[in-house]
Design a protein around this motif. Structure first.
Motif, PDB file in Angstrom:
ATOM      1  N   LEU A  21      -4.343   1.042  -3.661  1.00 45.72           N
ATOM      2  CA  LEU A  21      -3.500   0.128  -2.908  1.00 45.72           C
ATOM      3  C   LEU A  21      -2.582  -0.666  -3.827  1.00 45.72           C
ATOM      4  CD1 LEU A  21      -5.909  -1.263  -0.195  1.00 45.72           C
ATOM      5  CD2 LEU A  21      -3.788  -0.057   0.220  1.00 45.72           C
ATOM      6  N   ASP A  22      -2.943  -0.722  -5.101  1.00 45.54           N
ATOM      7  CA  ASP A  22      -2.155  -1.506  -6.054  1.00 45.54           C
ATOM      8  C   ASP A  22      -1.080  -0.685  -6.737  1.00 45.54           C
ATOM      9  OD1 ASP A  22      -3.749  -3.743  -5.539  1.00 45.54           O
ATOM     10  OD2 ASP A  22      -5.264  -3.039  -6.969  1.00 45.54           O
ATOM     11  N   ARG A  23      -1.010   0.619  -6.428  1.00 41.15           N
ATOM     12  CA  ARG A  23       0.025   1.440  -7.036  1.00 41.15           C
ATOM     13  C   ARG A  23       1.407   0.933  -6.616  1.00 41.15           C
ATOM     14  NH1 ARG A  23      -1.806   7.670  -5.818  1.00 41.15           N
ATOM     15  NH2 ARG A  23      -3.482   7.848  -7.340  1.00 41.15           N
ATOM     16  N   VAL A  25       4.997   1.145  -5.134  1.00 43.67           N
ATOM     17  CA  VAL A  25       5.602   2.034  -4.155  1.00 43.67           C
ATOM     18  C   VAL A  25       7.081   2.164  -4.449  1.00 43.67           C
ATOM     19  CG1 VAL A  25       6.086   2.347  -1.705  1.00 43.67           C
ATOM     20  CG2 VAL A  25       3.890   1.427  -2.410  1.00 43.67           C
ATOM     21  N   LYS A  38       1.632   1.420   1.817  1.00 43.16           N
ATOM     22  CA  LYS A  38       0.582   1.333   0.793  1.00 43.16           C
ATOM     23  C   LYS A  38      -0.754   1.815   1.321  1.00 43.16           C
ATOM     24  CE  LYS A  38       2.531  -2.471  -1.938  1.00 43.16           C
ATOM     25  NZ  LYS A  38       2.308  -3.852  -2.451  1.00 43.16           N
ATOM     26  N   GLU A  39      -1.068   1.423   2.552  1.00 46.00           N
ATOM     27  CA  GLU A  39      -2.346   1.824   3.131  1.00 46.00           C
ATOM     28  C   GLU A  39      -2.400   3.331   3.354  1.00 46.00           C
ATOM     29  OE1 GLU A  39      -1.602  -2.475   4.255  1.00 46.00           O
ATOM     30  OE2 GLU A  39      -0.426  -0.638   4.107  1.00 46.00           O
ATOM     31  N   HIS A  42      -2.941   5.055   0.087  1.00 43.08           N
ATOM     32  CA  HIS A  42      -4.305   4.796  -0.378  1.00 43.08           C
ATOM     33  C   HIS A  42      -5.309   5.736   0.294  1.00 43.08           C
ATOM     34  CE1 HIS A  42      -7.996   2.691  -1.379  1.00 43.08           C
ATOM     35  NE2 HIS A  42      -8.241   2.470  -0.103  1.00 43.08           N
TER      36      HIS A  42
END
Length: 355
Positions: A21-23, A25, A38-39, A42
């Motif tokens: 989730l912290d990647r 975007v 993001k979700e 993930h």
């Protein structure tokens, strides 16, 4: 299985590892803001070299992010809308060999994919973003938006099927009881009888063929003070015709049957261990997805609804032999995402692993 109402016509694995989730975007600006990006990234947990099926390409926001973040991934970009298909073809030219555009409905997937030499059990990840795209809503000539005047069309296939009835056909041809059934079944509209009566009265004078014409007819059946009395989840006022437009759109495009077909196709095409993310925007869609992933008998879904309101069973529900939930219940947008993309405020994401 059919989700059509009975009416009368007057015309006769394990969850993904933490940290994804912290990647970052991609900041490339798509035609619309993809919902819960993001979700989605993930829970799909896509790896280099994998094959992804984007069942609702739309403006391409999710697909572009996947292509930009994950090397050597191949995306099959499906959409029933010719405009979206044209955008997918343009993207395919920019990413040679990595995008395979596909024009068709969910119910045609299991016929179309084998023609591309994509066999059952070979897809690694599937994304399904149900409902109407922002691109469709923003084009007045498509007839989806009650705030923009245009022909009362609402066909997601555009003009691919000239004989397919449009929203104006339904509004002007269905008898009053059929309109009541439509508004209740697909709009969950409490004032269905009042609205249907107003539509029948209005069309006796002139056919209802424009979006704002229909919006005015629905609004005219309410007191002026009630026009924007309804509120959405952000406590923002919404027009009294919103549910009427939703009901017509679902009816015209057979959206619930198509959604069911999409879920069945995902179940067939995903490999064991493959992942599915489904984004829905209203309770009818989410309820169907929830019970499908639980392995419930959907033929009795409508009969169970009243009983479930009185004693709602656990979100985990009956364990399916086909799906393992990657998270209990639904994932909803974060507050900052809703502020950035208000249209995604009602989104619900469910994620599951193919067993």
């Amino acid at each position: 299985m059919s989700w059509r109402f009975s009416g009368h016509s007057s015309t006769g694995g394990s969850p993904s590892s933490p940290g994804l989730l912290d990647r970052p975007v991609s900041t490339e600006k798509p035609p619309h803001t993809p919902v819960m990006l993001k979700e989605v990234l993930h829970y799909l947990d896509i790896h280099p070299g994998q094959v992804v099926l984007d069942m609702t390409f739309g403006g391409g926001g999710h697909t572009k992010a996947i292509l930009n973040m994950i090397p050597d991934v191949t995306v099959v970009a499906l959409d029933r809308d010719p405009t979206a298909f044209a955008l997918a073809q343009q993207l395919a030219e920019q990413h040679t060999g990595r995008v395979q555009p596909l024009l068709g409905r969910f119910s045609e997937i299991e016929t179309l994919l084998p023609k591309m030499k994509i066999n059952p059990g070979s897809i690694d990840a599937v994304l399904l973003d149900a409902g109407c795209s922002s691109m469709q809503m923003d084009q007045p000539d498509r007839g989806f938006s009650l705030s923009k005047d245009g022909p009362l069309d609402m066909r997601m296939d555009g003009h691919r099927y000239p004989d397919m009835p449009c929203a104006a056909d339904a509004v002007n041809a269905l008898d009053q009881q059929a309109l009541v059934s439509l508004l209740k079944a697909y709009g969950e509209e409490k004032h269905a009888r009042k609205i249907a009566s107003a539509i029948v009265e209005a069309r006796r004078v002139y056919p209802i063929i424009r979006t704002q014409q229909l919006a005015s007819v629905v609004a005219g059946s309410f007191p002026a003070a009630a026009l924007y009395a309804r509120k959405d989840k952000l406590q923002r006022h919404s027009h009294v015709a919103t549910k009427t437009f939703q009901a017509l759109r679902i009816f015209v495009n057979d959206e619930l049957n198509e959604l069911y077909a999409a879920l069945c196709a995902a179940q067939t095409m995903l490999r064991p261990g493959g992942r599915l993310c489904v984004i829905t925007f209203h309770s009818l869609e989410d309820r169907l997805v929830k019970h499908f992933l639980q392995g419930d008998d959907l033929s009795t879904l409508h009969q169970r609804r009243q009983r479930q309101r009185e004693a709602e069973k656990s979100e985990v529900g009956v364990k399916s032999v086909h799906w393992f939930p990657l998270r209990k219940g639904v994932i909803t947008p974060q507050t900052e995402d809703v502020k950035e993309n208000p249209r995604g405020r009602s989104a619900k994401l469910r994620a599951a692993l193919r067993c």
